[in-house]
Design an enzyme around this catalytic site. Structure first.
Site, PDB file in Angstrom:
ATOM      1  N   GLY A 100     119.684  72.454  24.997  1.00  9.44           N
ATOM      2  CA  GLY A 100     120.410  72.238  26.254  1.00  9.44           C
ATOM      3  C   GLY A 100     120.598  70.764  26.560  1.00  9.44           C
ATOM      4  O   GLY A 100     121.545  70.386  27.262  1.00  9.44           O
ATOM      5  N   GLU A 103     123.617  69.860  24.730  1.00  8.86           N
ATOM      6  CA  GLU A 103     124.760  70.548  25.367  1.00  8.86           C
ATOM      7  C   GLU A 103     125.166  69.827  26.656  1.00  8.86           C
ATOM      8  O   GLU A 103     126.348  69.735  26.989  1.00  8.86           O
ATOM      9  CB  GLU A 103     124.389  72.005  25.644  1.00  8.86           C
ATOM     10  CG  GLU A 103     124.225  72.800  24.339  1.00  8.86           C
ATOM     11  CD  GLU A 103     123.752  74.215  24.584  1.00  8.86           C
ATOM     12  OE1 GLU A 103     122.559  74.384  24.892  1.00  8.86           O
ATOM     13  OE2 GLU A 103     124.572  75.133  24.494  1.00  8.86           O
TER      14      GLU A 103
HETATM   15  C1  LIG Z   1     119.416  82.604  29.376  1.00  7.59           C
HETATM   16  C2  LIG Z   1     118.849  81.374  29.950  1.00  7.59           C
HETATM   17  C3  LIG Z   1     118.632  80.281  28.984  1.00  7.59           C
HETATM   18  C4  LIG Z   1     119.855  79.457  28.765  1.00  7.59           C
HETATM   19  C5  LIG Z   1     119.573  78.474  27.709  1.00  7.59           C
HETATM   20  C6  LIG Z   1     120.802  77.827  27.247  1.00  7.59           C
HETATM   21  C7  LIG Z   1     120.661  77.280  25.856  1.00  7.59           C
HETATM   22  C8  LIG Z   1     119.651  76.244  25.715  1.00  7.59           C
HETATM   23  C9  LIG Z   1     118.539  76.548  25.066  1.00  7.59           C
HETATM   24  C10 LIG Z   1     117.534  75.506  24.832  1.00  7.59           C
HETATM   25  O1  LIG Z   1     117.688  74.358  25.115  1.00  7.59           O
HETATM   26  S1  LIG Z   1     116.122  76.033  24.091  1.00  7.59           S
HETATM   27  C11 LIG Z   1     115.188  74.546  23.882  1.00  7.59           C
HETATM   28  C12 LIG Z   1     115.727  73.712  22.798  1.00  7.59           C
HETATM   29  N1  LIG Z   1     114.897  72.567  22.576  1.00  7.59           N
HETATM   30  C13 LIG Z   1     113.987  72.503  21.650  1.00  7.59           C
HETATM   31  O2  LIG Z   1     113.803  73.408  20.880  1.00  7.59           O
HETATM   32  C14 LIG Z   1     113.151  71.253  21.607  1.00  7.59           C
HETATM   33  C15 LIG Z   1     111.714  71.598  21.586  1.00  7.59           C
HETATM   34  N2  LIG Z   1     110.894  70.414  21.603  1.00  7.59           N
HETATM   35  C16 LIG Z   1     110.715  69.624  20.542  1.00  7.59           C
HETATM   36  O3  LIG Z   1     111.279  69.792  19.487  1.00  7.59           O
HETATM   37  C17 LIG Z   1     109.743  68.508  20.698  1.00  7.59           C
HETATM   38  O4  LIG Z   1     108.878  68.847  21.728  1.00  7.59           O
HETATM   39  C18 LIG Z   1     110.392  67.136  21.012  1.00  7.59           C
HETATM   40  C19 LIG Z   1     111.325  67.213  22.192  1.00  7.59           C
HETATM   41  C20 LIG Z   1     111.155  66.650  19.780  1.00  7.59           C
HETATM   42  C21 LIG Z   1     109.258  66.125  21.344  1.00  7.59           C
HETATM   43  O5  LIG Z   1     108.330  66.137  20.272  1.00  7.59           O
HETATM   44  P1  LIG Z   1     106.900  65.449  20.458  1.00  7.59           P
HETATM   45  O6  LIG Z   1     106.229  65.583  19.139  1.00  7.59           O
HETATM   46  O7  LIG Z   1     107.087  64.129  21.047  1.00  7.59           O
HETATM   47  O8  LIG Z   1     106.131  66.304  21.553  1.00  7.59           O
HETATM   48  P2  LIG Z   1     105.616  67.813  21.508  1.00  7.59           P
HETATM   49  O9  LIG Z   1     104.160  67.802  21.269  1.00  7.59           O
HETATM   50  O10 LIG Z   1     106.459  68.642  20.629  1.00  7.59           O
HETATM   51  O11 LIG Z   1     105.921  68.272  22.998  1.00  7.59           O
HETATM   52  C22 LIG Z   1     105.225  67.680  24.096  1.00  7.59           C
HETATM   53  C23 LIG Z   1     105.008  68.760  25.117  1.00  7.59           C
HETATM   54  O12 LIG Z   1     106.277  69.154  25.637  1.00  7.59           O
HETATM   55  C24 LIG Z   1     106.428  70.565  25.521  1.00  7.59           C
HETATM   56  N3  LIG Z   1     107.855  70.838  25.286  1.00  7.59           N
HETATM   57  C25 LIG Z   1     108.641  70.271  24.398  1.00  7.59           C
HETATM   58  N4  LIG Z   1     109.886  70.742  24.500  1.00  7.59           N
HETATM   59  C26 LIG Z   1     109.871  71.633  25.501  1.00  7.59           C
HETATM   60  C27 LIG Z   1     110.863  72.458  26.097  1.00  7.59           C
HETATM   61  N5  LIG Z   1     112.147  72.450  25.686  1.00  7.59           N
HETATM   62  N6  LIG Z   1     110.473  73.265  27.088  1.00  7.59           N
HETATM   63  C28 LIG Z   1     109.210  73.284  27.545  1.00  7.59           C
HETATM   64  N7  LIG Z   1     108.214  72.500  27.020  1.00  7.59           N
HETATM   65  C29 LIG Z   1     108.565  71.702  26.015  1.00  7.59           C
HETATM   66  C30 LIG Z   1     105.556  70.943  24.334  1.00  7.59           C
HETATM   67  O13 LIG Z   1     105.217  72.291  24.414  1.00  7.59           O
HETATM   68  C31 LIG Z   1     104.384  70.020  24.522  1.00  7.59           C
HETATM   69  O14 LIG Z   1     103.577  70.609  25.516  1.00  7.59           O
HETATM   70  P3  LIG Z   1     102.002  70.527  25.434  1.00  7.59           P
HETATM   71  O15 LIG Z   1     101.601  71.110  24.121  1.00  7.59           O
HETATM   72  O16 LIG Z   1     101.661  69.068  25.534  1.00  7.59           O
HETATM   73  O17 LIG Z   1     101.550  71.346  26.587  1.00  7.59           O
END
Ligand SMILES: CCCCCCC/C=C/C(=O)SCCNC(=O)CCNC(=O)[C@H](O)C(C)(C)COP(=O)(O)OP(=O)(O)OC[C@H]1O[C@@H](n2cnc3c(N)ncnc32)[C@H](O)[C@@H]1OP(=O)(O)O
Length: 715
Positions: A100, A103
Site C-alpha cells: 500500500g 500504491e
Molecule cells: C481489504 C483491506 C486491505 C486493503 C489492502 C490494500 C492492499 C495493500 C496491501 C498491503 O500493503 S499488505 C502489506 C504490504 N507490505 C509488506 O508486506 C511489507 C512488510 N514489511 C517489511 O517487509 C519489512 O517490515 C520492512 C518494511 C521492509 C522493514 O524491515 P525491517 O527489517 O526494518 O523491520 P521488520 O523487523 O521487518 O519490521 C519492524 C516491525 O514492523 C512490523 N511491520 C512491518 N511491516 C508491517 C506492516 N505492513 N504492518 C504491520 N506491521 C508491520 C514488523 O512486524 C515488526 O514488528 P515487531 O516484530 O517489531 O513487533
C-alpha cells in the site's frame, strides 16, 4: 498519525507517522484523508509532498489489522482523491515504499526516491494482491510484463532500479524530502493530465491472449498450489483488457476471495513468525533482548566440501573476511575454483559487487588462529569432529566461538572436547548453504547466551532466517523428517508406489515428494545415518529392528548401488547419472512386488488422503514432542524451519500451523486411528502435548506457548 505543515512558503508537507514502518493503520488512513483535504483546500498550498517520518515512507497496509475487524476509511477512495487533486502531489520515498505504500506513491503525480530505498508490491507473499489500485496503475505505468514480474513475485527493487523501470521520476542521494519539496515548487501550475496514471492506456504485448496464457501456465507451475500469484495475473490481465474503473472492480473481487482464504492467514502467520523466531529464548532463560552478540569480522571455515563452499560464499557475500581451510592441497584448489564461480554467479544474480580478497585459503588449520568464529563443516564423523574441536580449542584465541555445521551429531559432546564448552554452538546450514534461507542455531545446556546471540546475528547478516533450537538427535528439522520419511517407506511396503506418495505430497504443495527428494540428495546419506545408528543389517529383510517397525527398502536399494540421481537410479530411473528427469522404474515395481511377496505383505490401494495423513501427521506429531521437550520454543520456530529449510508450502503456514487449521482434535483422532492399525510404529502414538492441547479446547496457535509452559501432570 499524519501531520500537515507548510514549508518553503507554498508546499504542503504531509508526514505519515506510525513507527516503525508507517503502516497504513486506520488512524494513518484517517490522517491522510484529513491532511489531503486541508492541503487541497488551502489556497496558500500550491503543491503537496507526502513523506514518512523517521526515514521510512510507508511499509504498506497494517498487516496486524487484517486479522480483525477492519475500520477506518478504505485506501482506494483515498488514493483516487490524491490522484484527482488539482495541485501536484509528490511522493518523497525514503526507506521503504512497499505494498500500500507504493500504491500510495503511484497515486501521487510524481515520485522521488532515495537511491537505496526499497520499493515493491509484496502482497503476494501475504496471500493477497495489491488491491489499492496497484494491479491497475503499475501496468499502465511500466507495461504489463514488468508489472507482472513485480506483482507476481513480490520482489523489492532499489530506488535506482525503480528509476530504470520508470516507476519513479527522480533518484537522489541527498535529503529526499528536501529534493521533493524543491521539485514540488518547480512544477506548480504545470498540467497534471499526463501524470494521473489511471487515465493512461496500458502498454500491452502484441498477442495479449497468448501472452497471458503463457504467463498463467508458468505462474501456476511455480505457485505449487498458492492462489495469490494466479489472482495477481488475473488482476493484471484486467488492467490490460478493461478500462480502469472495471479493472479496479475486478481487483476488488479477486482481493475479496484472497482476503478470506486460509492461504492468506497462513502467509500472514509466516510473516509474523519470521519475526517471532528472531526473538529467541532458551529454557535456561537466555533471551535475544538480554544477550549481546559479539562483533565478528573474520570467520574460519573448516572443510571445503559442498557445505563448506556454500558457507564460505554466504559469509563472503555478507561482507565478512573468511579463512577457508581444506587440508588436502588438491581439494583446496578445486574448492577455490568452485567458490570463485559461485561467488561471481550469486553476486551477478543479486546485482551486488564483490569486494576482492575477502577469502584466504589455507591447508593449515593454524590459519584460523586469529578468527573470531570458526564454522566446522567436515564429514559427519564424530571421531573426526572430536579431534578437530580439541585442536581448535587449543590453537584459537580463548574467546573464539567454535561452531559446527553438523546436521545431527551431539553438540554437547563436541563442546565437551573443548576448554570452553560455553563457546560452542551448532550452526546447521542447509544445502546449498549460500542459497537456502534457513539456519538452525543449536545451543546446548552450557552454551553461553552470547554464543547463541552471535550465531543468530551472523545468520541474520547472511540473510538467513535463523532459528535457535535445543540439542537433540537431528535437532528440529531432521528429527521431524525421520518419521515423515519412514511413513513414506511403510506406505510403499503396504502397496503404494513412490509416484503415488510423491504425487500426493507435490499436490499438497511440496516442490518435491519424499522419494524424488531422496533421489536428489542421495539415498546413501540416510543409509550412512542408519548405519551409524546400528539399524542396517546388510542383506537382511527383517522389518522389526531395535524393537520397532523398520523398512529395509532404502538399504536394499543402496546395496544395489542405487543412490538416486547421481547413479541414475534410486526410487526412480533417470536417463543418465546426474540427470534430473525422474521416470517410474519397471525394475523397482517388480522388486517391490517380490519384496512384498517375500514379506507376506498383501498390497492394497493407498489414496492420497492416507499418504498425507500418515506422512504429515507423523511429522507433526514429532513436532509436538519437540515442543513438549522444549527443543523448540514455540510452533513458529518449527514452522519457519519447515518453510525455509524443507520446502513445506509457505501458503500452508508450516506443519504446526497446518495442524491448527486442520483441527487438533482431527489430527489426534487420525493418529489414534493409524496407531491402532500400526501399533508397531511408535511415531504414530499421539504426543501428550497434542492431547493436552486438545483437552484445553484446541487453542489458537498463538496461545500454545502459554499452554506448553503451564505445569501439568504427566499421568
Ligand atoms: C481489504 C483491506 C486491505 C486493503 C489492502 C490494500 C492492499 C495493500 C496491501 C498491503 O500493503 S499488505 C502489506 C504490504 N507490505 C509488506 O508486506 C511489507 C512488510 N514489511 C517489511 O517487509 C519489512 O517490515 C520492512 C518494511 C521492509 C522493514 O524491515 P525491517 O527489517 O526494518 O523491520 P521488520 O523487523 O521487518 O519490521 C519492524 C516491525 O514492523 C512490523 N511491520 C512491518 N511491516 C508491517 C506492516 N505492513 N504492518 C504491520 N506491521 C508491520 C514488523 O512486524 C515488526 O514488528 P515487531 O516484530 O517489531 O513487533
Amino acid at each position: 498519525m499524519a501531520a500537515l505543515t507548510r514549508v518553503s512558503g507554498s508546499v504542503g508537507l504531509i508526514s505519515l507517522l506510525n513507527p516503525p514502518v508507517n503502516a497504513l493503520s486506520a488512524a494513518v488512513r484517517q490522517g491522510i484523508v484529513d491532511t489531503v483535504r486541508r492541503a487541497v483546500s488551502d489556497p496558500q498550498v500550491k503543491s503537496v509532498v507526502i513523506c514518512g517520518q523517521n526515514g521510512v515512507f510507508c511499509g504498506g497496509a497494517d498487516i496486524k489489522e487484517f486479522g480483525g475487524h477492519m475500520s477506518g476509511p478504505p485506501l482506494v477512495p483515498i488514493f483516487n482523491t490524491i490522484e484527482a487533486a488539482d495541485k501536484p502531489v509528490v511522493a518523497a520515498i525514503e526507506g521503504s515504499a512497499l505494498g500500500g505504500g507504493l500504491e500510495l506513491a503511484l497515486a501521487c503525480h510524481y515520485r522521488i526516491t532515495q537511491s537505496k530505498a526499497r520499493l515493491g508490491l509484496p502482497e503476494v507473499s501475504l496471500g493477497l494482491l495489491p488491491a489499492a489500485g496497484g494491479t491497475q496503475r503499475l501496468p499502465r505505468l511500466i507495461g504489463v510484463p514488468a508489472a507482472l514480474d513485480l506483482i507476481t513475485t513480490g520482489r523489492h527493487l532499489t530506488g535506482a532500479e525503480a528509476l530504470k523501470l520508470g516507476i519513479v521520476d527522480q533518484v537522489t542521494d541527498q535529503n529526499t524530502v528536501e529534493a521533493a519539496v524543491k521539485f514540488a515548487l518547480s512544477i506548480v501550475g504545470q498540467s497534471l493530465e499526463s501524470r494521473r496514471i489511471s487515465t493512461l492506456p496500458c502498454p500491452c504485448p502484441a498477442d495479449i491472449d497468448a501472452f497471458f496464457e503463457g504467463v498463467m501456465q508458468r505462474v501456476k507451475k511455480s505457485a505449487h498450489g498458492a492462489i495469490a500469484p494466479v489472482a495477481c495475473v488475473q488482476a493484471v490481465q484486467a488492467a490490460a483488457t478493461l478500462p480502469f474503473t472495471q479493472g479496479m472492480q475486478r481487483e476488488q473481487e479477486l482481493m475479496a476471495t484472497l482476503f478470506g482464504s486460509g492461504q492468506a492467514r497462513a502467509l500472514q502467520y509466516c510473516f509474523f513468525s519470521q519475526r517471532v523466531v528472531s526473538k529467541w529464548s532458551s529454557p535456561s532463560g537466555s533471551r535475544w533482548d538480554t544477550s549481546k552478540p559479539k562483533p565478528v569480522t573474520k570467520v574460519g571455515v573448516i572443510g571445503l566440501g559442498t557445505m563448506g563452499r556454500g558457507i564460505t560464499v554466504a559469509l563472503a557475500l555478507a561482507g565478512l573476511s573468511v579463512v577457508a581451510v581444506e587440508t588436502q592441497q588438491q581439494q583446496m584448489m578445486a574448492a577455490q575454483h568452485a567458490v570463485s564461480g559461485m561467488l561471481e554467479r550469486t553476486a551477478r544474480r543479486r546485482g551486488v559487487s564483490l569486494v576482492g580478497d575477502q577469502i584466504r585459503y589455507s591447508v593449515e588449520l593454524e590459519a584460523v588462529a586469529d578468527v573470531e568464529l570458526v564454522i566446522e563443516a567436515v564429514f559427519e564423523d564424530m571421531a573426526l569432529k572430536e579431534k578437530l574441536f580439541k585442536q581448535l580449542s587449543t590453537l584459537c584465541k580463548a574467546d573464539t566461538l567454535l561452531c559446527s555445521n553438523t546436521s545431527s551429531l551431539d553438540i554437547d559432546h563436541l563442546a565437551s572436547q573443548t576448554h570452553s564448552p560455553q563457546l560452542v554452538v551448532g550452526m546447521h546450514f542447509f544445502a546449498p548453504a549460500h542459497v537456502m534461507k534457513l539456519l538452525e542455531v543449536v545451543y546446548g545446556p552450557r552454551s553461553a547466551p552470547q554464543a547463541v546471540a552471535t550465531a543468530m546475528e551472523l545468520g541474520k547478516r547472511m540473510g538467513k532466517v535463523s532459528v535457535a533450537v535445543g540439542n537433540c538427535s537431528g535437532f528440529v528439522g531432521n528429527r521431524m523428517l525421520m518419521p515423515y520419511v519412514e511413513e513414506a517407506s511403510f506406505l510403499v511396503e503396504e502397496g503404494a508406489s513412490p509416484e503415488i506418495v510423491d504425487r500426493a505430497l507435490e499436490e499438497f504443495g511440496f516442490p518435491m515428494g519424499v522419494f524424488r527428494m531422496s533421489d536428489l540428495s542421495g539415498l546413501d546419506v540416510g543409509w550412512k545415518v542408519r548405519k551409524a545408528r546400528g539399524l542396517v543389517e546388510p542383506g537382511q529383510m527383517s522389518r522389526v529392528r531395535q524393537g520397532r517397525r523398520y523398512s529395509p527398502l532404502g538399504d536394499l536399494l543402496c546395496e544395489q548401488g542405487r543412490f538416486g540421481q547421481k547413479t541414475g537410479r534410486g526410487w526412480y530411473l533417470y536417463d543418465s547419472a546426474g540427470s534430473r528427469e525422474a521416470q517410474p522404474d519397471p525394475w523397482l515395481q517388480s522388486f517391490l512386488e517380490e519384496y512384498r511377496a517375500r514379506q507376506g505383505l498383501v498390497s492394497r490401494r493407498i489414496d492420497s488422503q492416507e499418504v498425507l495423513e500418515r506422512c504429515l501427521y507423523a511429522l507433526i506429531n514429532e513436532g509436538f514432542n519437540i515442543l513438549q521437550e522444549g527443543i523448540a520454543a514455540g510452533p513458529e520456530d518449527i514452522d519457519m524451519i519447515y518453510v525455509f529449510g524443507y520446502g513445506f508450502p509457505r501458503h500452508r503456514g508450516g506443519p504446526m500451523f497446518y495442524a491448527s487449521q486442520v483441527g487438533l482434535a482431527q489430527v489426534l483422532q487420525r493418529l489414534e486411528h493409524y496407531q491402532q492399525l500400526h501399533p508397531d510404529i511408535p511415531h504414530l502414538r499421539p504426543s501428550s502435548l497434542l492431547r493436552r492441547l486438545v483437552s484445553s479446547g484446541s487453542p489458537r496457535i498463538q496461545r500454545w506457548r502459554e499452554i506448553i509452559r503451564m505445569p501439568h501432570s504427566s499421568l
